[in-house]
Every structure is written in C-alpha cells, then in structure tokens.
Motif scaffolding. Structure first.
Motif, mmCIF file in Angstrom:
data_model
loop_
_atom_site.group_PDB
_atom_site.id
_atom_site.type_symbol
_atom_site.label_atom_id
_atom_site.label_comp_id
_atom_site.label_asym_id
_atom_site.label_seq_id
_atom_site.Cartn_x
_atom_site.Cartn_y
_atom_site.Cartn_z
ATOM 1 N N GLU A 81 33.611 39.783 37.726
ATOM 2 C CA GLU A 81 34.456 39.249 36.662
ATOM 3 C C GLU A 81 34.190 39.924 35.313
ATOM 4 O O GLU A 81 34.492 39.383 34.251
ATOM 5 C CB GLU A 81 34.272 37.726 36.598
ATOM 6 C CG GLU A 81 34.853 37.085 37.845
ATOM 7 C CD GLU A 81 34.349 35.682 38.163
ATOM 8 O OE1 GLU A 81 33.613 35.103 37.354
ATOM 9 O OE2 GLU A 81 34.700 35.189 39.252
ATOM 10 N N THR A 82 33.634 41.133 35.376
ATOM 11 C CA THR A 82 33.278 41.882 34.160
ATOM 12 C C THR A 82 34.444 42.003 33.184
ATOM 13 O O THR A 82 34.254 41.917 31.966
ATOM 14 C CB THR A 82 32.776 43.290 34.553
ATOM 15 O OG1 THR A 82 31.593 43.140 35.342
ATOM 16 C CG2 THR A 82 32.457 44.136 33.345
ATOM 17 N N VAL A 86 43.449 25.576 31.223
ATOM 18 C CA VAL A 86 43.094 25.795 32.633
ATOM 19 C C VAL A 86 44.046 26.858 33.179
ATOM 20 O O VAL A 86 45.264 26.677 33.155
ATOM 21 C CB VAL A 86 43.245 24.492 33.456
ATOM 22 C CG1 VAL A 86 42.993 24.774 34.933
ATOM 23 C CG2 VAL A 86 42.289 23.416 32.934
ATOM 24 N N PHE A 87 43.461 27.967 33.623
ATOM 25 C CA PHE A 87 44.261 29.053 34.188
ATOM 26 C C PHE A 87 44.080 29.067 35.696
ATOM 27 O O PHE A 87 42.965 28.837 36.195
ATOM 28 C CB PHE A 87 43.819 30.402 33.603
ATOM 29 C CG PHE A 87 43.885 30.450 32.104
ATOM 30 C CD1 PHE A 87 45.111 30.402 31.454
ATOM 31 C CD2 PHE A 87 42.731 30.533 31.333
ATOM 32 C CE1 PHE A 87 45.183 30.432 30.055
ATOM 33 C CE2 PHE A 87 42.791 30.560 29.945
ATOM 34 C CZ PHE A 87 44.021 30.513 29.311
ATOM 35 N N ASP A 88 45.169 29.349 36.426
ATOM 36 C CA ASP A 88 45.056 29.407 37.886
ATOM 37 C C ASP A 88 44.082 30.494 38.307
ATOM 38 O O ASP A 88 44.060 31.580 37.711
ATOM 39 C CB ASP A 88 46.429 29.663 38.516
ATOM 40 C CG ASP A 88 47.312 28.416 38.436
ATOM 41 O OD1 ASP A 88 46.769 27.307 38.234
ATOM 42 O OD2 ASP A 88 48.540 28.562 38.571
ATOM 43 N N ILE A 133 41.190 40.195 38.872
ATOM 44 C CA ILE A 133 40.687 39.824 37.543
ATOM 45 C C ILE A 133 41.485 40.514 36.427
ATOM 46 O O ILE A 133 41.684 39.928 35.359
ATOM 47 C CB ILE A 133 39.175 40.124 37.426
ATOM 48 C CG1 ILE A 133 38.401 39.334 38.511
ATOM 49 C CG2 ILE A 133 38.644 39.760 36.039
ATOM 50 C CD1 ILE A 133 38.546 37.817 38.438
ATOM 51 N N ALA A 134 41.987 41.709 36.680
ATOM 52 C CA ALA A 134 42.814 42.372 35.655
ATOM 53 C C ALA A 134 44.076 41.541 35.413
ATOM 54 O O ALA A 134 44.517 41.352 34.269
ATOM 55 C CB ALA A 134 43.166 43.779 36.103
ATOM 56 N N ARG A 135 44.636 41.005 36.499
ATOM 57 C CA ARG A 135 45.836 40.171 36.358
ATOM 58 C C ARG A 135 45.478 38.855 35.646
ATOM 59 O O ARG A 135 46.229 38.368 34.809
ATOM 60 C CB ARG A 135 46.428 39.903 37.746
ATOM 61 C CG ARG A 135 47.811 39.261 37.711
ATOM 62 C CD ARG A 135 48.467 39.336 39.066
ATOM 63 N NE ARG A 135 47.636 38.732 40.104
ATOM 64 C CZ ARG A 135 47.782 38.979 41.410
ATOM 65 N NH1 ARG A 135 48.707 39.825 41.821
ATOM 66 N NH2 ARG A 135 47.011 38.377 42.304
#
Ligand code: MRU
Ligand code: ZN
Length: 208
Positions: free
Chosen positions: A82-83, A144-146, A151-153
């Motif tokens: 998740e960098t 709250v994000f799905d 991770i780029a998206r």
C-alpha cells in the motif's frame, strides 16, 4: 549533509517505525502481517515497512527506502503493498512526516456498516485530538472508501478528499489511514481515532 548525518537520520526513522509498530501491536491493530508504517525524513527520503512482515516484530531490516513514486530505491526490496497511499499523502502535503495504517476490529466492522460513505463522530470529547477541532459539539466526518486491491486506483478515489480529512480515512472492511507532521502526532491521532471507533462500535452494540 554529511554521511554521518544521513545515516543518523535513517536510523532515527527506523527506530520510530519499529516503536510505532510495537505500540500498534499492543492494541491489536496490526494482526498477522496487517498494517504499514512510514516516515518521511527531513532530507525527503521515505522509509516504509517491507511488505509481509509482522509490524509488531519489526527489526531494522524490515524498513526500506522508497522513492516518491513508491518504487524501492534498492533493487530486490519489496515495499508495502500500500506504499502508494503513503506517497499520495506525502505528495499532497509537504508537512506530513509520518503515515500509519492499521486493521482494528472497530474500523473493519464499522466501515462495513457505514452508509453514505462515512462514519460520523459526534459528542465525544476526544474529537479534540484532531487538528482544528475545539469542541465535542462538532461532527467529525471520517470518509469510508471501498476496498480495492488496485492501490493506484484506490488513490484516485481518495484524492478528492485530500485536505479535508481531519481524522484520517477508513477503507471499507480493511482499516484506517492516519498521518501527522511527526510520528508522535500520527500516533496520537491514530489512538484518538481508534478510541472513538471503539466507542462507536460499543454504542451500536447497545443499539444506540
Ligand atoms: C494481512 S493482509 C493485509 C494486507 O493485504 C495489507 O492490507 C496490509 O495492511 C499489509 O500489507 P503490507 O504489504 O505488509 O504493507
Ligand atoms: Zn491494510
């Protein structure tokens, strides 16, 4: 900056990351290999946890350097999956010096129940741990994000909220991201947010 100084800076960041991982582990916020931790050094280098290790049991070799685009500086190093979420925060605000990600029970469960894309905290004294909050009478919106394995998206979904998340954010069914100018500030915010999420979970178990 001479060699001694850059080495000392790195060692200091590593010590802070190791200590943060232990503290998060004591609270049960980094189960198994969950969570990631980073520190931006005064010289701009980014130190982040290696992917897949237990964050409560970190040693110095569990922390590696990444460039601002999230790539490992040293070939063969595998940075946190998740960098890019860490790099996104550092790029957004030059004052940010530390980013923390944990997987608590409260953030995981509450985010799965959250309607309208947020958990709203209200009437808690501890809300004042967040920058700009001066009273329990305010409402603190935690977006709250799905969840997304891309991770780029996920970064593109988080981007519009950058700059207006006083308490950090939560990824649904996954965990929290918080940050601060220093590691101590980031840890205080994490502790405050997790305390409030735990209260909220208890309240809902009581049907409130
Ligand atoms: C134990 S699964 C958790 C991972 O998928 C991820 O969300 C996480 O927080 C840790 O990944 P890591 O690559 O070690 O930084
Ligand atoms: Zn995670």
């Amino acid at each position: 900056m001479d060699q001694m100084t850059t080495t000392d800076l790195w060692a200091g960041a590593v010590r802070e990351i190791i200590a943060a991982g232990r503290r998060m582990d004591r609270f049960g916020w980094v189960p198994a290999t969950a969570g990631n931790i980073s520190r931006r050094l005064p010289d701009g280098r980014i130190a982040i946890t290696r992917s897949g290790g237990h964050k409560g049991l970190l040693a110095a070799d569990g922390v590696i350097e990444v460039a601002t685009d999230g790539r490992a500086v040293h070939p063969g190093d595998r940075p946190s999956a998740e960098t890019l979420l860490h790099c996104q925060l550092y790029a957004h605000d030059p004052a940010i010096g530390a980013v923390l990600h944990g997987h608590s029970v409260a953030s995981t469960v509450l985010s799965m129940m959250a309607a309208d894309g947020a958990i709203v905290l209200a009437d808690y004294e501890v809300q004042k741990v967040f920058a700009g909050q001066t009273t329990h009478e305010a409402r603190v919106r935690v977006p709250v994000f799905d969840n997304d394995q891309d991770i780029a998206r996920l970064c593109t979904v988080v981007a519009p909220d950058l700059g207006r998340m006083p308490a950090g954010y939560v990824i649904r069914g996954h965990g929290v991201y918080v940050w601060g100018d220093t590691m101590d500030v980031a840890l205080a915010r994490l502790e405050g947010l997790e305390f409030l999420l735990a209260c909220e979970l208890e309240k809902r178990k009581l049907g409130r």
